[in-house]
Motif scaffolding. Structure first.
Motif, short mmCIF file in Angstrom:
data_model
loop_
_atom_site.label_atom_id
_atom_site.label_comp_id
_atom_site.label_asym_id
_atom_site.label_seq_id
_atom_site.Cartn_x
_atom_site.Cartn_y
_atom_site.Cartn_z
N GLY A 64 -72.35 -27.29 23.31
CA GLY A 64 -72.12 -28.45 24.47
C GLY A 64 -72.93 -27.56 25.29
N LEU A 65 -71.99 -26.83 25.64
CA LEU A 65 -72.80 -25.68 26.99
C LEU A 65 -73.85 -25.06 27.02
CD1 LEU A 65 -69.47 -23.52 28.19
CD2 LEU A 65 -70.68 -25.67 28.80
N ALA A 66 -74.29 -24.75 25.82
CA ALA A 66 -75.71 -24.47 25.54
C ALA A 66 -76.86 -25.09 25.22
CB ALA A 66 -75.84 -23.65 23.35
N VAL A 67 -76.64 -26.53 25.55
CA VAL A 67 -77.54 -27.31 26.08
C VAL A 67 -77.79 -27.28 26.55
CG1 VAL A 67 -78.38 -29.98 25.90
CG2 VAL A 67 -77.04 -28.82 23.34
N ASP A 68 -76.51 -27.47 27.60
CA ASP A 68 -76.54 -27.66 29.30
C ASP A 68 -76.61 -26.30 29.42
OD1 ASP A 68 -75.46 -30.18 29.13
OD2 ASP A 68 -72.90 -30.28 29.93
N LEU A 69 -76.95 -25.85 29.69
CA LEU A 69 -77.07 -24.78 30.57
C LEU A 69 -78.34 -23.73 30.30
CD1 LEU A 69 -73.59 -22.63 30.44
CD2 LEU A 69 -74.33 -24.71 32.34
N ALA A 70 -78.52 -24.66 28.97
CA ALA A 70 -80.33 -23.81 28.61
C ALA A 70 -81.93 -23.76 29.92
CB ALA A 70 -80.78 -24.28 27.53
N PRO A 71 -81.24 -25.14 30.26
CA PRO A 71 -82.50 -25.31 31.57
C PRO A 71 -82.12 -24.68 33.00
CG PRO A 71 -81.29 -27.48 30.79
CD PRO A 71 -80.87 -26.14 29.98
N SER A 72 -81.29 -23.88 33.06
CA SER A 72 -80.85 -23.34 34.28
C SER A 72 -80.94 -21.32 33.36
CB SER A 72 -79.42 -22.59 34.13
OG SER A 72 -78.81 -24.05 34.92
N GLY A 73 -81.37 -21.31 32.57
CA GLY A 73 -81.75 -20.14 32.25
C GLY A 73 -80.22 -18.96 31.74
N ILE A 74 -79.35 -19.61 31.02
CA ILE A 74 -78.52 -19.62 30.55
C ILE A 74 -77.75 -19.22 29.53
CG2 ILE A 74 -75.63 -19.63 30.57
CD1 ILE A 74 -76.34 -20.97 33.27
N ASP A 75 -77.68 -18.29 28.31
CA ASP A 75 -77.44 -18.24 26.67
C ASP A 75 -76.22 -18.63 26.51
OD1 ASP A 75 -80.35 -17.94 26.70
OD2 ASP A 75 -80.16 -15.98 26.81
N VAL A 76 -76.33 -19.21 25.58
CA VAL A 76 -74.23 -18.85 25.05
C VAL A 76 -74.50 -18.56 23.65
CG1 VAL A 76 -72.78 -20.96 24.86
CG2 VAL A 76 -74.19 -21.05 27.47
N LEU A 77 -73.47 -18.54 23.23
CA LEU A 77 -73.13 -17.88 22.12
C LEU A 77 -71.96 -17.63 21.83
CD1 LEU A 77 -74.31 -16.32 19.30
CD2 LEU A 77 -73.26 -14.24 20.20
N SER A 78 -71.13 -18.84 20.81
CA SER A 78 -70.38 -18.68 20.27
C SER A 78 -69.73 -17.86 18.79
CB SER A 78 -69.80 -19.70 19.33
OG SER A 78 -68.00 -20.23 18.90
N CYS A 79 -68.72 -17.13 18.86
CA CYS A 79 -68.45 -15.76 18.28
C CYS A 79 -68.01 -16.26 16.75
CB CYS A 79 -68.56 -14.37 18.08
SG CYS A 79 -68.06 -13.36 17.64
N ALA A 80 -67.91 -16.59 15.72
CA ALA A 80 -67.00 -17.04 14.85
C ALA A 80 -66.51 -15.86 13.87
CB ALA A 80 -67.41 -18.32 14.23
N PRO A 81 -66.05 -15.10 14.33
CA PRO A 81 -65.71 -14.31 12.95
C PRO A 81 -64.87 -15.27 12.28
CG PRO A 81 -65.04 -13.91 15.15
CD PRO A 81 -65.00 -14.93 15.11
N GLY A 82 -64.81 -14.19 10.59
CA GLY A 82 -63.68 -14.15 9.50
C GLY A 82 -62.68 -13.54 10.11
N PRO A 83 -61.71 -12.90 9.02
CA PRO A 83 -60.43 -12.25 9.21
C PRO A 83 -61.65 -9.82 10.05
CG PRO A 83 -60.32 -12.84 6.61
CD PRO A 83 -61.25 -13.16 8.02
N VAL A 84 -61.28 -9.89 10.93
CA VAL A 84 -61.04 -9.09 11.50
C VAL A 84 -60.31 -8.21 11.88
CG1 VAL A 84 -62.83 -7.70 13.57
CG2 VAL A 84 -63.08 -10.51 12.95
N GLU A 85 -60.50 -6.77 11.35
CA GLU A 85 -59.61 -5.96 11.26
C GLU A 85 -59.25 -5.29 12.62
OE1 GLU A 85 -58.52 -3.90 8.22
OE2 GLU A 85 -56.95 -3.27 9.52
N THR A 86 -58.64 -5.98 13.30
CA THR A 86 -58.07 -5.93 15.00
C THR A 86 -56.21 -5.71 14.64
OG1 THR A 86 -57.87 -7.93 15.69
CG2 THR A 86 -59.85 -6.57 15.65
#
Ligand SMILES: NC(=O)c1ccc[n+]([C@@H]2O[C@H](COP(=O)([O-])OP(=O)(O)OC[C@H]3O[C@@H](n4cnc5c(N)ncnc54)[C@H](OP(=O)(O)O)[C@@H]3O)[C@@H](O)[C@H]2O)c1
Length: 281
Positions: free
Chosen positions: A177-199
């Motif tokens: 939702g933020l990606a849509v709302d913030l795009a006109p203000s020049g803001i890029d929004v990214l969700s990172c959706a990992p599977g299992p990560v070795e941490t």
């Protein structure tokens, strides 16, 4: 060469000069901090363990010749979240990476309510407060980026990690939702959706870490995806799982993911949930 120099200068101009990285003391957040420093961004490093952050900051400053600021804070506490925002006020921040998070596993009947509420505070409430604050600042400068952390478990309910999956569904939905709302203000929004990560995440959540992705590769793919898409599924497992399950009914996805989670949970007894330590070692 000139072109790639221009591209990296433009990238720094868009998302720099300062980035705030939560969860920078470990795992994916730490690797993203290293990646951003290599790209020339100055870093605010946030997590609870001050001494670990100071060491990381020291190495990053020596290796990459970038400035850093360490803020030790428990993002499960709203006073701490507000203090982090205040302590960033004098910096020209262009990027928020909200990687701090944790998960509880086990049957919901056996989990501890303090952990469950703390998880909502850290994984959701702090992410909301920081996104709200920085998106206003980024809108004023007409550029910036937010990187938030969902998960493959955030696309359906998941037994043995019911509340964790719900926190990640919240973040995924928020980011879209933020990606849509913030795009006109020049803001890029990214969700990172990992599977299992070795941490350390798997250890802290009492999960086995078989077939886990390398956090450096996850960080690299995530940072490279900023401004190019809304959701990045870093690593082969997350792509296979999310894409292959996408066309199944939600109920079927819940069944499959719950089965995977049960097999990854080291404590197989439904009545025995893992209590995630409130204070790190
Ligand atoms: N690893 C995976 O398999 C996986 C898969 C999907 C999604 N994710 C998501 O990716 C993000 C990063 O996970 P990770 O694997 O990098 O986890 P990690 O290795 O366990 O690191 C978690 C980071 O969050 C910080 N943190 C935890 N609780 C905090 C609190 N109350 N206040 C401030 N900082 C806190 C920790 O630092 P301190 O202990 O110093 O506070 C640490 O720096 C999380 O949002 C997680 O849900 C991970």
């Amino acid at each position: 060469m000139a072109t790639s120099n221009t591209a990296s200068t433009q990238w720094r101009d868009r998302y720099g000069p300062w980035a705030v990285v939560t969860g920078a003391s470990d795992g994916i957040g730490l690797e993203i901090a290293r990646d951003l420093a290599a790209r020339g961004l100055k870093l605010v490093l946030v997590a609870r363990r001050a001494a670990v952050l100071e060491q990381i900051a020291d190495v990053i400053e020596r290796t990459n010749s970038v400035e850093t600021r360490v803020i030790a804070a428990d993002l499960g506490k709203s006073d701490d979240v507000e203090r982090v925002l205040r302590e960033c006020q004098d910096l020209d921040v262009g990027l928020l990476v909200a990687s701090a998070g944790f998960g509880t596993t086990g049957n919901f009947l056996a989990t501890d309510i303090r952990d469950e509420v703390d998880m909502v505070d850290v994984n959701c409430r702090a992410v909301l407060a920081m996104s709200k604050h920085f998106s206003a600042r980024f809108a004023a400068r007409k550029k910036g980026g937010l990187i938030l952390f969902g998960s493959i478990v955030g696309y359906q309910g998941v037994g043995n990690a019911a509340n964790y999956a719900a926190t990640k569904a919240y973040v995924q939905t928020l980011a879209e939702g933020l990606a849509v709302d913030l795009a006109p203000s020049g803001i890029d929004v990214l969700s990172c959706a990992p599977g299992p990560v070795e941490t350390g995440f798997a250890v802290r959540s009492n999960l086995s870490s078989a077939q886990s992705a390398d956090p450096r590769a996850v960080a690299r793919e995530t940072v490279a995806a900023l401004g190019r898409m809304t959701t990045v599924k870093p690593g082969i497992m997350s792509k296979i799982l999310i894409n292959s399950l996408a066309f199944l009914p939600r109920r079927a996805r819940t069944k499959i993911l719950s089965g995977i989670m049960a097999s990854r949970t080291k404590h197989h007894h439904g009545s025995e949930a893992q209590r995630t330590p409130q204070q790190p070692a």
